[in-house]
Write a protein that holds these residues in place. Structure first.
Motif, short mmCIF file in Angstrom:
data_model
loop_
_atom_site.label_atom_id
_atom_site.label_comp_id
_atom_site.label_asym_id
_atom_site.label_seq_id
_atom_site.Cartn_x
_atom_site.Cartn_y
_atom_site.Cartn_z
N ASN A 99 -11.83 53.98 8.63
CA ASN A 99 -10.59 54.66 9.00
C ASN A 99 -10.11 55.63 7.92
O ASN A 99 -8.92 55.67 7.57
CB ASN A 99 -9.46 53.64 9.26
CG ASN A 99 -9.64 52.95 10.59
OD1 ASN A 99 -10.35 53.49 11.45
ND2 ASN A 99 -9.04 51.78 10.74
N GLY A 100 -11.05 56.37 7.34
CA GLY A 100 -10.70 57.37 6.33
C GLY A 100 -10.28 56.79 4.99
O GLY A 100 -9.82 57.53 4.11
N LYS A 101 -10.46 55.47 4.80
CA LYS A 101 -10.06 54.86 3.51
C LYS A 101 -11.27 54.19 2.85
O LYS A 101 -12.15 53.67 3.55
CB LYS A 101 -9.01 53.78 3.74
CG LYS A 101 -7.66 54.31 4.14
CD LYS A 101 -6.62 53.21 3.95
CE LYS A 101 -5.26 53.74 4.38
NZ LYS A 101 -4.60 52.88 5.32
N LEU A 102 -11.27 54.19 1.51
CA LEU A 102 -12.29 53.43 0.78
C LEU A 102 -11.77 52.01 0.58
O LEU A 102 -10.67 51.82 0.05
CB LEU A 102 -12.58 54.09 -0.57
CG LEU A 102 -13.69 53.42 -1.39
CD1 LEU A 102 -15.04 53.49 -0.68
CD2 LEU A 102 -13.82 54.06 -2.77
N LYS A 103 -12.53 51.02 1.06
CA LYS A 103 -12.09 49.62 0.95
C LYS A 103 -13.13 48.82 0.18
O LYS A 103 -14.26 49.29 0.01
CB LYS A 103 -11.91 49.02 2.35
CG LYS A 103 -10.89 49.79 3.19
CD LYS A 103 -10.70 49.16 4.53
CE LYS A 103 -9.67 49.95 5.33
NZ LYS A 103 -9.49 49.48 6.68
N GLN A 104 -12.77 47.62 -0.23
CA GLN A 104 -13.77 46.76 -0.86
C GLN A 104 -13.58 45.30 -0.45
O GLN A 104 -12.49 44.90 -0.02
CB GLN A 104 -13.78 46.90 -2.38
CG GLN A 104 -12.58 46.35 -3.08
CD GLN A 104 -12.69 46.54 -4.61
OE1 GLN A 104 -13.31 47.49 -5.09
NE2 GLN A 104 -12.08 45.64 -5.35
N ALA A 105 -14.65 44.54 -0.54
CA ALA A 105 -14.59 43.11 -0.22
C ALA A 105 -15.65 42.39 -1.04
O ALA A 105 -16.64 43.01 -1.47
CB ALA A 105 -14.84 42.89 1.27
N THR A 106 -15.45 41.10 -1.25
CA THR A 106 -16.43 40.31 -2.01
C THR A 106 -16.87 39.11 -1.15
O THR A 106 -16.16 38.73 -0.22
CB THR A 106 -15.84 39.79 -3.33
OG1 THR A 106 -14.64 39.06 -3.03
CG2 THR A 106 -15.53 40.91 -4.30
N ALA A 107 -18.01 38.53 -1.51
CA ALA A 107 -18.50 37.37 -0.75
C ALA A 107 -19.42 36.53 -1.63
O ALA A 107 -19.98 37.02 -2.61
CB ALA A 107 -19.27 37.83 0.48
N ASN A 108 -19.62 35.28 -1.20
CA ASN A 108 -20.59 34.42 -1.90
C ASN A 108 -22.02 34.93 -1.68
O ASN A 108 -22.89 34.71 -2.51
CB ASN A 108 -20.51 32.98 -1.38
CG ASN A 108 -19.16 32.37 -1.71
OD1 ASN A 108 -18.40 32.90 -2.53
ND2 ASN A 108 -18.83 31.27 -1.06
N LEU A 109 -22.22 35.58 -0.52
CA LEU A 109 -23.56 36.13 -0.24
C LEU A 109 -23.43 37.43 0.54
O LEU A 109 -22.68 37.52 1.52
CB LEU A 109 -24.35 35.10 0.60
CG LEU A 109 -25.76 35.53 1.04
CD1 LEU A 109 -26.68 35.73 -0.17
CD2 LEU A 109 -26.37 34.49 1.99
N LEU A 110 -24.19 38.46 0.10
CA LEU A 110 -24.31 39.70 0.88
C LEU A 110 -25.63 39.65 1.64
O LEU A 110 -26.67 39.34 1.07
CB LEU A 110 -24.35 40.93 -0.04
CG LEU A 110 -23.18 41.16 -0.99
CD1 LEU A 110 -23.38 42.49 -1.75
CD2 LEU A 110 -21.84 41.18 -0.25
N VAL A 111 -25.57 39.96 2.93
CA VAL A 111 -26.80 40.01 3.73
C VAL A 111 -27.06 41.47 4.09
O VAL A 111 -26.25 42.10 4.77
CB VAL A 111 -26.67 39.18 5.02
CG1 VAL A 111 -27.99 39.23 5.80
CG2 VAL A 111 -26.29 37.74 4.70
#
Ligand code: FAD
Length: 390
Positions: A150-162
């Motif tokens: 949606n036109g924004k830079l966002k971030q997220a974290t996780a125990n595992l990236l797939v």
């Protein structure tokens, strides 16, 4: 300076193609927090013309995911006819020989995409389309993604990236190497109508230019024709009548005259695979782990088994998601199936796309021998249906 807010998940799946979506659906009753990020828009706007032939083993997984029943057009493959152009030798594999209702099924790529997209609406997964991941970072404790939405830079974290992105972001994972071998072949796909209706038979015809597959689909056929890159451009630009005449002279008379064709699309073909398939807090599945030649119709099947085995590992040890122990167990479980599928497919391409006279003779002998030796036929058919556990 304003800092970006970051949500934390048990799992972030990058890429909502059929394999990323399958994993998300497989985790629907797990109670885990899952974020699925897909760069494309909703499926109806992205019609992918690729036919997907999948095995009886994949049908069983799709049934457990609750996807099978919702597919709009599924055509069973009752038998596979394999032949060698310009030489002797052929073999016929039939479903009744190995006591299954069908050797496999043909659907369209965009149909599975549509059904899974709908299913994901009530799976308890945070599912974002038009969310393009731009950056990955992993350390011993967690993985982090940055993405545009949606036109924004966002971030997220996780125990595992797939990584289920088809392999586009592998370059950002330090510990993992992607091996690429260009086949210098393209696959031309199209829907074909012939004077004879399909009767559940899939034809795989090997020629020195590459294999041509005619899969039963609806009343007609779905074509996957492998050619060199320059010929691909020429074939894509032919008018329909000239295209059908050329296909007929290449494929032969087995299903009568070709009367009509749908839109043609071309896909460049390469073998790509990653080693290892998991690193710190990151694991690769589907085409990201291995992209194969479509000759044996193994890519989607292998990817589905990746997603299924990974979901099993995650559900079994939810407190351990992304740990080195969990990831090494997953890698060990997938090694034989994925390596075997790659070697099997790559060998077929090399042995059968070769003009060497000696090899041509051996291909004929191989196909005839297979036809006369039922246990070997059953072995090949089961390998194609269930992978290394066949
Ligand atoms: C012509 C052809 C015929 C085939 N026929 C068969 C067959 O008969 N049987 C069979 O088993 N297999 C077949 N295959 C292989 C099969 O299509 C693939 O194995 C399957 O599509 C893999 O799915 P995937 O989800 O792993 O990857 P993909 O289908 O590549 O999906 C990856 C997804 O990730 C998304 N993505 C990419 N980058 C990002 C990013 N940065 N951020 C967010 N999202 C991202 C993409 O938009 C895409 O939706 C065929 C392939 C071809 C080319």
């Amino acid at each position: 300076m304003e800092t970006m807010s970051s949500d934390h998940y048990d799992l972030i799946i990058i890429g909502g193609g059929p394999i990323g979506m399958s994993l998300s659906i497989a985790l629907r009753h797990s109670g885990l927090s899952v974020l699925l990020l897909e760069a494309r828009k909703e499926p109806e706007k992205n019609k992918d013309p690729r036919p997907l032939a999948f095995s009886h083993g994949s049908r069983l997984i799709l049934q457990r995911l609750g996807v099978w029943e919702a597919l709009s057009e599924v055509t069973p493959i009752k038998a596979i006819h394999i032949s060698n152009r310009g030489g002797f030798g052929r073999t016929l594999l039939t479903a009744s020989e190995i006591d299954v209702p069908a050797l496999g099924y043909v659907i369209l790529h965009h149909d599975i995409f549509r059904v899974m997209h709908e299913k994901l609406q009530d799976c308890g997964v945070d599912y974002l389309t038009e969310a393009q991941v731009t950056q990955l970072e992993c350390n011993v404790a967690e993985g982090q993604v940055k993405f545009q939405h949606n036109g924004k830079l966002k971030q997220a974290t996780a125990n595992l990236l797939v990584l289920a992105d088809g392999g586009r972001l592998i370059g950002q994972v330090e510990e993992i190497t992607q091996h690429v071998q260009d086949y210098e072949q393209w696959a031309i796909v199209s829907r074909i109508e012939a004077s004879e209706s399909q009767c559940g038979m899939a034809y795989e015809r090997f020629t020195s230019d590459g294999p041509v597959a005619m899969l039963p689909f609806g009343k007609n056929f779905s074509l996957v024709w492998t050619v060199s890159p320059s010929v691909a451009q020429e074939i894509l630009s032919l008018d329909d009548a000239t295209f059908l005449a050329r296909l007929h002279s290449h494929f032969g008379d087995r299903i009568g005259k070709f009367t009509c064709t749908g839109k043609r699309s071309g896909f460049p073909l390469a073998l790509k695979y990653a080693t290892p398939v998991a690193g710190r807090r990151v694991v690769l599945i589907g085409n990201a782990a291995q992209t194969l030649h479509p000759v044996a119709g193994q890519g989607f099947n292998l990817g589905l088994r990746d997603a299924w085995e990974l979901s099993g590992e995650i559900i079994e040890t939810p407190s351990d998601i992304g740990s080195p122990v969990m990831l090494s167990k997953y890698r060990a479980k997938r090694k034989t199936d994925s390596g075997g599928g790659r070697i099997f497919t790559d060998s077929l391409v090399k042995i059968f796309s070769n003009e060497n006279i000696l090899l041509q003779g051996m291909r004929g002998i191989g196909l005839s021998a297979l036809d006369c030796f039922p246990p070997a036929k059953r072995f090949v058919a089961k390998r194609m249906m269930f992978g290394s556990r066949g």
